[in-house]
Design a protein around this motif. Structure first.
Motif, mmCIF file in Angstrom:
data_model
loop_
_atom_site.group_PDB
_atom_site.id
_atom_site.type_symbol
_atom_site.label_atom_id
_atom_site.label_comp_id
_atom_site.label_asym_id
_atom_site.label_seq_id
_atom_site.Cartn_x
_atom_site.Cartn_y
_atom_site.Cartn_z
ATOM 1 N N PHE A 51 0.814 -1.308 -0.186
ATOM 2 C CA PHE A 51 -0.148 0.142 0.243
ATOM 3 C C PHE A 51 0.819 1.151 -0.004
ATOM 4 N N GLY A 52 0.654 1.929 -0.678
ATOM 5 C CA GLY A 52 1.408 2.929 -1.237
ATOM 6 C C GLY A 52 1.074 4.774 -1.974
ATOM 7 N N VAL A 53 2.012 5.327 -1.918
ATOM 8 C CA VAL A 53 1.676 6.680 -2.349
ATOM 9 C C VAL A 53 1.622 7.129 -3.572
ATOM 10 N N PHE A 54 0.505 7.442 -5.007
ATOM 11 C CA PHE A 54 1.321 7.993 -5.870
ATOM 12 C C PHE A 54 0.078 9.484 -6.302
ATOM 13 N N LEU A 55 1.423 10.290 -7.080
ATOM 14 C CA LEU A 55 0.582 11.209 -7.347
ATOM 15 C C LEU A 55 0.673 11.851 -9.057
ATOM 16 N N PRO A 56 -0.600 12.193 -9.192
ATOM 17 C CA PRO A 56 -0.682 12.894 -10.401
ATOM 18 C C PRO A 56 0.841 12.423 -11.479
ATOM 19 N N LYS A 57 1.623 12.327 -12.606
ATOM 20 C CA LYS A 57 2.219 12.612 -13.269
ATOM 21 C C LYS A 57 3.333 13.457 -13.081
ATOM 22 N N ALA A 58 2.490 14.969 -13.609
ATOM 23 C CA ALA A 58 2.879 16.061 -13.358
ATOM 24 C C ALA A 58 3.361 17.293 -12.621
ATOM 25 N N THR A 59 3.128 16.366 -11.391
ATOM 26 C CA THR A 59 3.355 16.564 -10.174
ATOM 27 C C THR A 59 5.164 17.319 -9.213
ATOM 28 N N PRO A 60 4.883 18.428 -9.384
ATOM 29 C CA PRO A 60 6.254 19.138 -9.358
ATOM 30 C C PRO A 60 7.128 18.194 -8.590
ATOM 31 N N ALA A 61 8.832 17.976 -8.860
ATOM 32 C CA ALA A 61 9.257 16.846 -7.446
ATOM 33 C C ALA A 61 9.456 17.662 -6.702
ATOM 34 N N PRO A 62 9.410 19.373 -6.347
ATOM 35 C CA PRO A 62 9.437 19.527 -5.021
ATOM 36 C C PRO A 62 8.386 19.346 -4.331
ATOM 37 N N ILE A 63 7.485 19.210 -4.125
ATOM 38 C CA ILE A 63 6.069 18.260 -3.913
ATOM 39 C C ILE A 63 5.957 17.095 -3.620
#
Length: 294
Positions: free
Chosen positions: A221-233
């Motif tokens: 069970f892990g965490v994902f963000l949309p691909k366009a999310t900036p690297a610092p976030i």
């Protein structure tokens, strides 16, 4: 935080733990929304389409984030639309047998299947779910046969296992482990590379037979963000996941689930998800499984 599963399961539990942590760490409200359905692909697709501003977070698991890419013909998102941030926990699957079979280990199961081909049935929480593919991979590697009986969820599969309607059960560690510890089912093995702290006497699948030496399946069970999310976030969220997993209260909660914390860098989690996707794709292709998202 989008949880692509119903309330109460492991995906939901981890989403709520992370939401509570982020609310304190970042000083802003963190809301969990359960968007279940279609094997987790409905909620996952919603996040994949998101603009990637860091305000929408996906709690992922093997179903929609590794298995779905191979098994569904009409999937509405692709792997490269999501940015893996970090895994949070891993939980073994468990294999058990009804006591009436007299089977108490994987070597005994293998011997029985060799002597009695096609006589046993095995149950799982549903076609294409991690427990089903665990069973399919075991049979592929050993060259043996059992008839798969899919159920609509882990609860009905467990009830059939306890009743002896099926002889072998492939399940997540919970809800089966308490039944094994009570002697209502014979525990044969766990499916992770290492033994489980929750059941240290149960051997692993890979230590049970030479042909299973590379066997490893876990529910993660892990965490994902949309691909366009900036690297610092991405990096800041990764840091907060690590901080959460280092808290004593969270570690106690995780141990109660029979799980182990499994933080890693975004690159490590990306590599892990890629490897999981390839592993399940090979099992699914050999099994000839194809389904429609409904």
């Amino acid at each position: 935080l989008i949880v692509p599963a119903a309330a109460g399961g492991s995906t939901d539990v981890m989403g709520r733990l992370l939401a509570a942590h982020l609310q304190t760490a970042w000083g802003q409200s963190a809301i969990v929304e359960n968007r279940s359905g279609a094997g987790g692909t409905i909620g996952t697709a919603e996040v994949a389409r998101n603009k990637g501003d860091g305000h929408t977070i996906l709690i992922g698991n093997p179903g929609p984030n590794a298995i779905a890419y191979s098994i569904f013909k009409n999937l509405t998102y692709q792997k490269d639309q999501l940015q893996p941030v970090s895994n949070m926990i891993r939980i073994p699957n468990i294999v058990s047998a009804h006591p009436s079979t007299g089977i108490k280990s994987i070597p005994e199961l293998i011997a029985y299947l060799k002597a009695n081909p096609d006589k046993l049935t095995y149950g799982s929480s549903g076609t294409g779910q991690s427990p089903h593919l665990t069973g399919a991979w075991f049979l592929q590697l050993t060259g043996l046969k059992m008839t798969h009986v899919p159920f609509r969820g882990a609860g009905p599969a467990l009830q059939a296992g306890l009743a002896g309607d099926i002889q072998i059960l492939f399940d997540n560690l919970y809800p089966s482990l308490p039944q094994v510890l009570d002697g209502k089912l014979n525990g044969l093995c766990v499916t992770t590379a290492e033994r489980s702290d929750a059941a240290p006497k149960l051997p692993t699948m890979r230590e049970s037979a030479p042909e299973l030496a590379k066997f490893e399946v876990s529910s993660w069970f892990g965490v994902f963000l949309p691909k366009a999310t900036p690297a610092p976030i991405v990096d800041e969220l990764n840091r907060q996941i690590k901080a959460m997993l280092e808290r004593d209260d969270v570690r106690k909660n995780i141990a109660g689930m029979g799980a182990r914390p499994d933080h890693g860098t975004p690159q490590q989690f990306t590599d892990f998800v890629d490897a999981e996707t390839r592993k399940f794709a090979a099992i699914i292709e050999k099994e000839g499984l194809q389904m429609e998202v409904k």
